[in-house]
Design a protein around this motif. Structure first.
Motif, PDB file in Angstrom:
ATOM      1  N   TYR A 148      -2.762   2.888   7.230  1.00 58.18           N
ATOM      2  CA  TYR A 148      -1.319   2.966   7.296  1.00 58.18           C
ATOM      3  C   TYR A 148      -0.717   1.470   7.289  1.00 58.18           C
ATOM      4  N   ARG A 149       0.420   1.323   6.951  1.00 59.24           N
ATOM      5  CA  ARG A 149       1.052  -0.051   7.024  1.00 59.24           C
ATOM      6  C   ARG A 149       2.651   0.449   7.486  1.00 59.24           C
ATOM      7  N   ASP A 150       3.122  -0.208   8.456  1.00 60.49           N
ATOM      8  CA  ASP A 150       4.425  -0.251   8.934  1.00 60.49           C
ATOM      9  C   ASP A 150       5.324  -0.787   7.945  1.00 60.49           C
ATOM     10  N   LEU A 151       6.505  -0.286   7.534  1.00 57.65           N
ATOM     11  CA  LEU A 151       7.652  -0.981   6.791  1.00 57.65           C
ATOM     12  C   LEU A 151       8.083  -1.976   7.833  1.00 57.65           C
ATOM     13  N   PRO A 152       7.927  -3.239   7.322  1.00 56.44           N
ATOM     14  CA  PRO A 152       8.335  -4.510   8.357  1.00 56.44           C
ATOM     15  C   PRO A 152       9.963  -4.195   8.861  1.00 56.44           C
ATOM     16  N   ASP A 153      10.030  -4.606  10.032  1.00 59.90           N
ATOM     17  CA  ASP A 153      11.457  -4.776  10.506  1.00 59.90           C
ATOM     18  C   ASP A 153      12.344  -5.634   9.543  1.00 59.90           C
ATOM     19  N   GLY A 154      13.382  -5.114   9.265  1.00 57.14           N
ATOM     20  CA  GLY A 154      14.363  -5.824   8.342  1.00 57.14           C
ATOM     21  C   GLY A 154      14.163  -5.907   6.920  1.00 57.14           C
ATOM     22  N   ALA A 155      12.942  -5.027   6.482  1.00 62.14           N
ATOM     23  CA  ALA A 155      12.455  -4.979   4.981  1.00 62.14           C
ATOM     24  C   ALA A 155      13.357  -4.639   3.971  1.00 62.14           C
ATOM     25  N   LEU A 156      14.468  -3.699   4.336  1.00 61.75           N
ATOM     26  CA  LEU A 156      15.326  -3.070   3.466  1.00 61.75           C
ATOM     27  C   LEU A 156      16.583  -4.097   3.252  1.00 61.75           C
ATOM     28  N   GLY A 181      16.627  10.094  14.480  1.00 61.83           N
ATOM     29  CA  GLY A 181      18.052  10.514  14.268  1.00 61.83           C
ATOM     30  C   GLY A 181      18.836   9.734  13.555  1.00 61.83           C
ATOM     31  N   VAL A 182      18.217   8.582  12.953  1.00 64.86           N
ATOM     32  CA  VAL A 182      18.912   7.500  12.218  1.00 64.86           C
ATOM     33  C   VAL A 182      18.969   7.678  10.621  1.00 64.86           C
ATOM     34  N   SER A 183      19.745   7.507  10.090  1.00 66.64           N
ATOM     35  CA  SER A 183      19.869   7.526   8.468  1.00 66.64           C
ATOM     36  C   SER A 183      19.828   6.344   7.877  1.00 66.64           C
ATOM     37  N   LEU A 184      19.229   6.257   6.620  1.00 62.95           N
ATOM     38  CA  LEU A 184      19.470   5.010   5.782  1.00 62.95           C
ATOM     39  C   LEU A 184      20.628   5.079   5.157  1.00 62.95           C
ATOM     40  N   THR A 185      21.421   3.926   5.091  1.00 65.81           N
ATOM     41  CA  THR A 185      22.634   3.719   4.311  1.00 65.81           C
ATOM     42  C   THR A 185      22.271   3.586   2.830  1.00 65.81           C
ATOM     43  N   LEU A 186      23.381   3.763   2.025  1.00 64.66           N
ATOM     44  CA  LEU A 186      23.342   3.774   0.510  1.00 64.66           C
ATOM     45  C   LEU A 186      22.521   2.414   0.198  1.00 64.66           C
ATOM     46  N   ALA A 187      22.877   1.449   0.773  1.00 68.71           N
ATOM     47  CA  ALA A 187      22.420   0.300   0.293  1.00 68.71           C
ATOM     48  C   ALA A 187      20.859   0.153   0.757  1.00 68.71           C
ATOM     49  N   GLU A 188      20.464   0.680   1.724  1.00 62.80           N
ATOM     50  CA  GLU A 188      19.165   0.841   2.192  1.00 62.80           C
ATOM     51  C   GLU A 188      18.273   1.366   1.435  1.00 62.80           C
ATOM     52  N   ARG A 189      18.891   2.701   0.877  1.00 59.43           N
ATOM     53  CA  ARG A 189      18.144   3.672  -0.145  1.00 59.43           C
ATOM     54  C   ARG A 189      18.354   3.043  -1.393  1.00 59.43           C
ATOM     55  N   GLU A 190      18.902   2.095  -1.900  1.00 62.05           N
ATOM     56  CA  GLU A 190      18.770   1.583  -2.977  1.00 62.05           C
ATOM     57  C   GLU A 190      17.848   0.457  -3.116  1.00 62.05           C
ATOM     58  N   ALA A 191      17.662  -0.358  -1.783  1.00 65.16           N
ATOM     59  CA  ALA A 191      16.722  -1.263  -1.701  1.00 65.16           C
ATOM     60  C   ALA A 191      15.404  -0.518  -1.641  1.00 65.16           C
ATOM     61  N   LEU A 192      15.127   0.422  -0.986  1.00 68.53           N
ATOM     62  CA  LEU A 192      13.896   0.939  -0.909  1.00 68.53           C
ATOM     63  C   LEU A 192      13.451   1.332  -2.318  1.00 68.53           C
ATOM     64  N   LEU A 193      14.274   2.035  -3.153  1.00 67.00           N
ATOM     65  CA  LEU A 193      13.706   2.275  -4.432  1.00 67.00           C
ATOM     66  C   LEU A 193      13.524   0.923  -5.210  1.00 67.00           C
ATOM     67  N   ALA A 194      14.315  -0.047  -4.768  1.00 64.57           N
ATOM     68  CA  ALA A 194      14.051  -1.428  -5.638  1.00 64.57           C
ATOM     69  C   ALA A 194      12.501  -1.819  -5.106  1.00 64.57           C
ATOM     70  N   MET A 195      12.362  -2.039  -3.987  1.00 69.74           N
ATOM     71  CA  MET A 195      10.991  -2.518  -3.397  1.00 69.74           C
ATOM     72  C   MET A 195       9.709  -1.330  -4.094  1.00 69.74           C
ATOM     73  N   ALA A 196      10.085  -0.017  -4.147  1.00 69.71           N
ATOM     74  CA  ALA A 196       9.023   0.950  -4.709  1.00 69.71           C
ATOM     75  C   ALA A 196       8.691   0.521  -6.188  1.00 69.71           C
ATOM     76  N   ASP A 197       9.762   0.090  -6.888  1.00 64.93           N
ATOM     77  CA  ASP A 197       9.784  -0.193  -8.201  1.00 64.93           C
ATOM     78  C   ASP A 197       8.700  -1.390  -8.366  1.00 64.93           C
ATOM     79  N   ARG A 198       9.021  -2.269  -7.566  1.00 68.57           N
ATOM     80  CA  ARG A 198       8.459  -3.843  -7.637  1.00 68.57           C
ATOM     81  C   ARG A 198       7.028  -3.355  -7.248  1.00 68.57           C
ATOM     82  N   LEU A 199       6.680  -2.485  -6.125  1.00 66.89           N
ATOM     83  CA  LEU A 199       5.290  -2.510  -5.690  1.00 66.89           C
ATOM     84  C   LEU A 199       4.606  -1.268  -6.223  1.00 66.89           C
ATOM     85  N   ASP A 200       5.243  -0.484  -7.261  1.00 62.67           N
ATOM     86  CA  ASP A 200       4.700   0.602  -7.941  1.00 62.67           C
ATOM     87  C   ASP A 200       4.392   1.710  -6.910  1.00 62.67           C
ATOM     88  N   MET A 201       5.213   1.869  -5.732  1.00 67.04           N
ATOM     89  CA  MET A 201       5.161   2.980  -4.830  1.00 67.04           C
ATOM     90  C   MET A 201       5.572   4.282  -5.183  1.00 67.04           C
TER      91      MET A 201
END
Length: 406
Positions: A148-156, A181-201
Motif C-alpha cells: 500500500y501507498r497512501d496518496l500524500p496529503d495535498g497531492a491533488l 463523508g468527504v467528496s472530491l471536487t471537480l478540480a481534484e478529480r481532474e488532477a487525479l486523472l492527470a496523475m493517473a495518466d502520468r503514472l500509468d495508474m
C-alpha cells in the motif's frame, strides 16, 4: 487414544497473515444490545427499504411459469441482461456511455473489489489509496498481498509533483467517502486523472454512496471525465463500481463493475470460478424494483438521510468541546471526527461503551500505510433523531472528560 488434532494455523497460506477480522463487523454485534446507542455500522435504515415492491417482484416472478424456471436456474456469469441494460442506459444518461458488455453484475460491490484485487494485484504490487480509505477495500485487497501507498496529503493540489510508483492500482471513493463523508471536487478529480495518466495508474472508482447526495449538484464521475479524455469506455483507465445495496436492499447482493470490455471479460472468468453468478431471482426482482419509481425512491432516501445528517451536525455544533473538528458531508452516511492529539479512537471506544453506552468506529483501521489513531467515524443512517442527539451528547461528554484528564 492419540491426539490427532491438527495445527491448522501452520497449514494456512502465508497470505492469511494479512487477513484479519473487521472491526466494523465485530461492532455490528453491539446492535443486539438495546441500551447501546450505536453510530458504528454504516448500514441503511431498514424503514426505507421498498419491501412491498420487492415482495411484489418475487411474487410476480414465481407466479409466471416461464419466468420462475429462469429465476430458479443457473444463469450467465455476466448477469441478467435486462438489468445490465438498465444500468448501461442509466450510466449513459449520467455521462458514462457504455453497453451491457461493459458491465458485470457482482454480489455487491464488495465482491467486485475482491475480483479486481485478484485480477490486478500480485504480491508486492503497489496499491494507492486515500488517507483514510474504505476498510472493506483493504480487506478485499489484503489477501493478494499488495504494497500500500497512501496518496500524500495535498497531492491533488500539485499532481505533477507526486512521487508514487508507476503502474499502480489506485482505489478511490470520490463521492461521500466511507469513512469521511468527504467528496472530491471537480478540480481534484481532474488532477487525479492527470496523475493517473502520468503514472500509468489503473483507477477503481467506488461509487457506493453517489446516489445519496442530499446537498448540491452532482460532480462528474471519474469515469465520465476519463471517457471524455480517452474517447470511450474501452479506452478508459477507470473501472466504476456501483451497487444497489445502499439504495434498494443490501440483502439482494446486487453490485456491478463497469469498465473496458477487455477487463470485464477477464472478471467474468474470475466470477465463474468464484460463485458462477449472482442469484438469478434476486437480479430479476431488482430489475423490476428499479424499472419503475426508482428516482422517486432515491428522492425519499436523500430526504431522510439529509435530515439525519443535519440533526447530527447540529448536535455536534451544540455539544462538542473546542479542539474537536468534523466533516460536513453533502451525501452518504458518515461524519468523520478529528480528535485532539493524544486521544486514541480505540481507547475512546472502550470507555464510550463502558461509561456512556455509545458506539462508533475508531479511525485507525481506515489507514493503509501509516495509521492515525486520533479520529473516529460516526454513521447517522440508522439511529433516530432522538438517538442521534442523545448519543452525540454522551460522546461529547466523554471526550470532554478525556481532554480534561490529559
Amino acid at each position: 487414544m492419540t491426539d490427532q488434532s491438527h495445527d491448522w494455523a501452520a497449514r494456512f497460506s502465508d497470505r492469511m497473515a494479512r487477513v484479519r477480522a473487521s472491526e466494523i463487523r465485530e461492532l455490528l454485534k453491539l446492535l443486539d444490545q438495546p441500551d447501546i446507542l450505536s453510530f458504528a455500522g454504516g448500514i441503511p435504515d431498514p424503514g426505507l427499504f421498498p419491501a412491498e415492491e420487492i415482495q411484489k417482484g418475487y411474487q410476480a416472478v414465481l407466479a409466471d411459469p416461464v419466468l420462475s424456471r429462469q429465476a430458479l436456474q443457473y444463469s450467465v456469469s455476466e448477469g441478467y441482461l435486462p438489468l445490465r441494460q438498465w444500468i448501461a442506459e442509466r450510466m449513459t444518461r449520467n455521462g458514462m456511455p457504455c453497453e451491457p458488455h461493459n458491465i458485470m453484475l457482482t454480489a455487491g460491490s464488495q465482491q467486485a473489489l475482491d475480483l479486481i484485487g485478484k485480477l490486478f494485484i500480485s504480491p508486492g504490487d503497489p496499491v494507492v489509496v486515500a488517507r483514510p480509505t474504505y476498510l472493506g477495500a483493504l480487506q478485499a485487497f489484503n489477501g493478494y498481498e499488495p504494497a500500500y501507498r497512501d496518496l500524500p496529503d495535498g497531492a491533488l493540489a500539485a499532481p505533477e509533483a507526486v512521487d508514487l510508483p508507476s503502474g499502480a492500482l489506485g482505489y478511490f471513493v470520490p463521492d461521500f467517502a466511507n469513512p469521511t463523508g468527504v467528496s472530491l471536487t471537480l478540480a481534484e478529480r481532474e488532477a487525479l486523472l492527470a496523475m493517473a495518466d502520468r503514472l500509468d495508474m489503473t483507477l477503481v472508482e467506488d461509487a457506493a454512496y453517489r446516489e445519496l447526495r442530499f446537498i448540491g449538484e452532482p460532480t462528474p464521475t471519474l469515469l465520465s471525465l476519463d471517457i471524455a479524455r480517452s474517447g470511450g469506455v474501452d479506452n478508459a483507465r477507470t473501472m466504476f463500481l456501483g451497487t444497489l445495496s445502499k439504495t434498494l436492499s443490501p440483502a439482494l447482493r446486487i453490485g456491478w463493475v463497469c469498465g473496458p470490455k477487455a477487463v470485464i471479460e477477464k472478471l467474468v472468468l474470475l466470477k465463474q470460478g468464484a460463485d458462477l453468478h449472482v442469484s438469478t431471482i434476486n437480479q430479476m426482482v431488482a430489475h423490476r424494483a428499479v424499472s419503475e419509481g426508482y428516482d422517486q425512491h432515491l428522492h425519499r432516501l436523500r430526504g431522510a438521510y439529509g435530515h439525519k445528517a443535519r440533526v447530527m451536525l447540529a448536535a455536534l455544533d451544540k455539544t462538542m468541546p473546542k479542539g474537536v473538528t468534523w466533516s460536513h458531508p453533502e451525501g452518504g452516511m458518515f461524519v468523520w471526527i478529528d480528535l485532539p492529539e493524544g486521544i486514541d479512537g480505540a481507547e475512546l471506544l472502550a470507555r464510550a461503551i463502558a461509561e456512556e453506552r455509545v458506539a462508533f468506529v475508531p479511525g485507525a483501521p481506515f489507514f493503509a500505510e501509516v495509521q492515525r489513531a486520533n479520529a473516529i467515524r460516526l454513521s447517522y443512517s440508522l439511529p433516530t433523531d432522538d438517538q442521534i442527539e442523545e448519543g452525540v451528547q454522551r460522546l461529547a461528554r466523554l471526550i470532554g472528560r478525556v481532554m480534561a484528564e490529559a
